[in-house]
Design an enzyme around this catalytic site. Structure first.
Site, short mmCIF file in Angstrom:
data_model
loop_
_atom_site.label_atom_id
_atom_site.label_comp_id
_atom_site.label_asym_id
_atom_site.label_seq_id
_atom_site.Cartn_x
_atom_site.Cartn_y
_atom_site.Cartn_z
N ARG A 155 -42.29 21.09 -34.11
CA ARG A 155 -43.08 21.06 -32.87
C ARG A 155 -42.98 22.36 -32.06
NH1 ARG A 155 -40.27 15.44 -31.41
NH2 ARG A 155 -38.84 16.28 -32.97
N LYS A 179 -35.50 26.27 -34.97
CA LYS A 179 -35.47 25.90 -33.54
C LYS A 179 -34.18 26.34 -32.84
CE LYS A 179 -35.21 21.49 -32.41
NZ LYS A 179 -35.70 20.13 -32.13
N GLN A 238 -27.13 21.14 -45.26
CA GLN A 238 -27.99 19.99 -45.59
C GLN A 238 -29.20 20.60 -46.30
OE1 GLN A 238 -30.10 18.25 -42.30
NE2 GLN A 238 -30.29 16.24 -43.28
N THR A 240 -31.54 12.82 -39.32
CA THR A 240 -30.28 13.05 -38.60
C THR A 240 -29.11 12.28 -39.23
OG1 THR A 240 -31.09 11.39 -37.02
CG2 THR A 240 -31.23 13.68 -36.34
N ASP A 276 -30.11 20.62 -30.19
CA ASP A 276 -31.24 21.01 -29.34
C ASP A 276 -31.16 20.40 -27.94
OD1 ASP A 276 -31.83 18.37 -29.87
OD2 ASP A 276 -33.88 18.71 -30.56
N ASN A 315 -32.56 7.67 -25.62
CA ASN A 315 -31.36 8.11 -26.32
C ASN A 315 -31.27 9.63 -26.19
OD1 ASN A 315 -29.36 8.67 -28.25
ND2 ASN A 315 -30.87 8.66 -29.93
N ASN A 373 -34.40 68.38 -29.38
CA ASN A 373 -33.29 67.94 -30.24
C ASN A 373 -33.71 67.64 -31.67
OD1 ASN A 373 -34.77 65.74 -29.31
ND2 ASN A 373 -33.05 64.33 -29.56
N TYR A 374 -34.99 67.62 -31.93
CA TYR A 374 -35.48 67.14 -33.23
C TYR A 374 -36.34 68.20 -33.88
CZ TYR A 374 -37.68 63.78 -36.47
OH TYR A 374 -38.11 63.10 -37.57
N ARG A 416 -39.02 84.89 -20.72
CA ARG A 416 -40.39 84.54 -20.40
C ARG A 416 -41.27 85.78 -20.56
NH1 ARG A 416 -38.81 84.56 -14.12
NH2 ARG A 416 -37.73 82.58 -14.08
C1 UD1 Z 1 -33.53 12.66 -31.81
C2 UD1 Z 1 -33.21 11.14 -31.88
C3 UD1 Z 1 -33.89 10.48 -30.69
C4 UD1 Z 1 -33.41 11.10 -29.39
C5 UD1 Z 1 -33.64 12.62 -29.40
C6 UD1 Z 1 -32.96 13.24 -28.20
C7 UD1 Z 1 -32.97 10.57 -34.23
C8 UD1 Z 1 -33.60 9.87 -35.39
N1 UD1 Z 1 -33.69 10.60 -33.11
O1 UD1 Z 1 -34.92 12.79 -31.97
O2 UD1 Z 1 -33.57 9.10 -30.71
O3 UD1 Z 1 -34.10 10.53 -28.31
O4 UD1 Z 1 -33.08 13.21 -30.59
O5 UD1 Z 1 -33.27 14.58 -28.08
O6 UD1 Z 1 -31.85 11.02 -34.34
N2 UD1 Z 1 -31.52 17.70 -37.62
C9 UD1 Z 1 -30.80 18.01 -38.75
N3 UD1 Z 1 -31.24 17.56 -39.95
C10 UD1 Z 1 -32.35 16.80 -40.08
C11 UD1 Z 1 -33.09 16.48 -38.91
C12 UD1 Z 1 -32.65 16.94 -37.69
O7 UD1 Z 1 -29.78 18.68 -38.68
O8 UD1 Z 1 -32.67 16.42 -41.22
C13 UD1 Z 1 -31.04 18.20 -36.31
C14 UD1 Z 1 -32.04 19.09 -35.59
O9 UD1 Z 1 -31.83 20.45 -35.92
C15 UD1 Z 1 -31.74 18.80 -34.12
C16 UD1 Z 1 -31.19 17.39 -34.13
O10 UD1 Z 1 -30.83 17.11 -35.47
O11 UD1 Z 1 -30.77 19.68 -33.62
C17 UD1 Z 1 -32.22 16.37 -33.63
O12 UD1 Z 1 -33.35 16.44 -34.46
P1 UD1 Z 1 -34.83 16.35 -33.85
O13 UD1 Z 1 -35.78 16.46 -34.97
O14 UD1 Z 1 -34.97 17.23 -32.71
O15 UD1 Z 1 -34.82 14.82 -33.36
P2 UD1 Z 1 -35.68 14.18 -32.19
O16 UD1 Z 1 -37.01 13.84 -32.71
O17 UD1 Z 1 -35.62 15.02 -31.01
MG MG Z 2 -34.94 16.92 -30.67
#
Ligand code: UD1
Ligand code: MG
Length: 514
Positions: free
Chosen positions: A24, A31, A90, A96, A124, A199, A416-417, A470
């Site tokens: 996004r 990000k 990963q 997540t 993030d 959350n 200088n150059y 001069r």
């Molecule tokens: C996530 C939460 C959401 C919460 C929000 C808060 C989940 C499923 N959802 O959503 O409930 O309200 O954060 O900001 O957890 N990441 C990885 N590997 C992955 C996917 C993501 O490391 O495969 C990391 C991203 O880099 C990021 C974090 O996890 O730092 C959150 O991922 P993001 O895609 O931003 O989740 P949200 O949609 O914001």
């Molecule tokens: Mg997020």
């Protein structure tokens, strides 16, 4: 409900999730590498993790893993304290829940004690404060819950996971109802979307519960991802308690998924930085237009006029004044220095009581020593300007060592150059350089020498000399008056050009006769 052993925070393992792409953001850069107040976003979660971890910190990298690893390593190289950090990869970003699973080998290695609890942080969420996390850890310790999560009440909860609660009476009232699950925006029903409690993405999870639960998470949702948030539902189903702590300041829960949220986070952090320096005794004439990055240090009684930008590892001393439109990046500026309007200073040092500006450009590697002056359209690079020396007008000084008390006249240029290599110019103490001088490097000017205005210096000059190079001046008395007469005699019929040619020919014919 099954009670869990209250976890000791000495055994707290921390997982920072930073593997996601951040679709996004619409960016070619991962990000967590986007900068906020001069720091990569990942640094905010990383610093917090290192401060609170009792065990180690695992950072999960994936999308642009090498660049994120580099950013993490560069942060760590500048820090002496804090918990050890392990990077885990990963390879495919499957969600997540899958991200946190990758951290298991860091904590469950068979050697040494395993964490009694885990703190999980989204990479993030840069506004989260350490005090809040400490409160969350305390809440977890005292509740005996399997999961203790951070929530926030937002007027506009769209995009976030919603916290679904249910009481035995079937109400969704926050005070009396327990958390039963988290539902992502994309998977939520219209009723669930109306829930304003979100959350934050910060959880404390029991050490024995976390990985066992994650092993069972399945990607049954709109995105086909392994959601970490499913462990909440699982804990409840297994008869454990899930407890939630709401942020008193919901702003802290901001998750950065878009450029708008990046700008919002930047705005909040900049405001916090300004508040800290105002509190420390720095005057800002117009705080809202003053931009100070996170690693900048500013001395007491220093005054910043509107539209000043201080970046990188800049350090400014006491009682220094920086006027409008100045950008200072990675510089050390002393005390009682005056920097007049519209200057750019990069990777340079300005010592006490020096005067800079207006309209000065210091490129990397400049040292302006005590009480020296640089002003009005002067550009410098890799140059040491001696104590009390002056370069006040329209000069280029590059690859030069300039002694004490030297006067650099207006329009002086170090050449200088040569088109291939850069060469050094060395100017001894108290040299006086007249205006419009060119110093063709490599060249050394001995101390105390005077260089006449308009000189092109191509050879070394001994101390205490006069240098003049001069073209000899010629004065022709009455020449201009004669020219005027001839011009008027030519009449108005001929064109300006032919008139001028005829007059010049007549004047040079007269000169030859003489
Ligand atoms: C996530 C939460 C959401 C919460 C929000 C808060 C989940 C499923 N959802 O959503 O409930 O309200 O954060 O900001 O957890 N990441 C990885 N590997 C992955 C996917 C993501 O490391 O495969 C990391 C991203 O880099 C990021 C974090 O996890 O730092 C959150 O991922 P993001 O895609 O931003 O989740 P949200 O949609 O914001
Ligand atoms: Mg997020």
């Amino acid at each position: 409900m099954k009670p869990l052993r209250a976890a000791s925070m000495a055994g707290l393992g921390v997982v920072v999730m930073a593997a996601g792409r951040g679709t996004r953001m619409r960016s070619s850069r991962a990000k967590v590498l986007h900068r906020i107040a001069g720091r990569p976003m990942i640094r905010y979660a990383l610093d917090l993790a290192r401060r609170v971890a009792g065990h180690s910190v695992a950072v999960v990298v994936g999308h642009q893993a090498d660049q994120v690893r580099q950013a993490v390593e560069s942060v760590l190289s500048g820090q002496r304290d804090g918990a050890p950090v392990h990077l885990v990869e990963q390879k495919q970003q499957l969600g997540t829940g899958h991200a946190v699973l990758q951290a298991r080998p860091v904590f469950v290695s068979g050697k040494g004690p395993q964490p009694t609890a885990y703190l999980i942080l989204n990479g993030d969420t840069p506004l989260l404060q350490e005090a809040t996390v400490q409160d969350l850890l305390r809440a977890h310790r005292s509740s005996g819950a399997a999961v203790t999560m951070l929530t926030a009440l937002l007027d506009d909860p769209s995009g976030y996971g919603r916290v679904v609660r249910r009481s035995s009476s079937g109400t969704h009232d926050r005070a009396s109802a327990d958390v039963v699950k988290i539902v992502e925006h994309r998977d939520a029903t219209p009723d669930e979307r109306a829930i304003r409690e979100i959350n934050v993405g910060t959880y404390v999870v029991d050490g024995g519960f976390l990985f066992a639960a994650l092993d069972k998470v399945e990607p049954h949702n709109a995105q086909g991802e392994y959601y970490l948030t499913d462990i909440v539902d699982m804990a409840v189903t297994q008869g454990y308690r899930v407890s939630a702590m709401a942020l008193s300041n919901p702003e802290e829960g901001l998750g950065v998924n878009t450029r708008q949220q990046l700008a919002d986070a930047e705005g909040v952090i900049r405001r916090q930085i300004r508040a800290r320096w105002l509190e420390a005794g720095v005057t800002m004439v117009d705080p809202s237009s003053t931009w100070i990055e996170a690693d900048v240090v500013i001395g007491q009684d220093t005054t910043l006029y509107p539209s000043v930008t201080l970046e990188g590892r800049t350090v400014i001393g006491d009682d220094t004044t920086v006027y409008s439109g100045v950008r200072i990046s990675d510089c050390v500026v002393g005390s009682r220095v005056e920097i007049l309007d519209h200057c750019v200073l990069r990777e340079s040092q300005v010592d006490d009581e020096a005067h800079i500006g207006p309209f000065v450009h210091l490129r990397p590697g400049v040292l302006v020593r005590t009480k020296a002056k640089v002003g009005n359209f002067v550009e410098m690079k890799k140059t040491d300007l001696g104590e009390g020396a002056k370069a006040n007008h329209l000069s280029y000084l590059g690859d030069a060592t300039i002694g004490k008390g030297v006067n650099i006249g207006a329009g002086t240029i170090t050449c200088n150059y040569d088109g291939v290599h850069k060469h050094q110019t060395v100017i001894g103490d108290h040299v006086f350089i007249g205006s419009d001088t060119q110093l063709v490097a490599p060249v050394t000017i001995g101390a105390g020498t005077v260089i006449a205005a308009g000189t092109t210096v191509t050879q070394d000059v001994p101390s205490d000399s006069l240098v003049i190079a001069r073209v000899q001046q010629v004065n022709r008395a009455g020449w201009a008056a004669k020219r005027r007469v001839l011009l008027s005699n030519e009449g108005s019929s001929s064109s300006k050009l032919s008139k001028g040619r005829k007059v010049s020919a007549a004047l040079s014919a007269k000169k030859k006769k003489r």
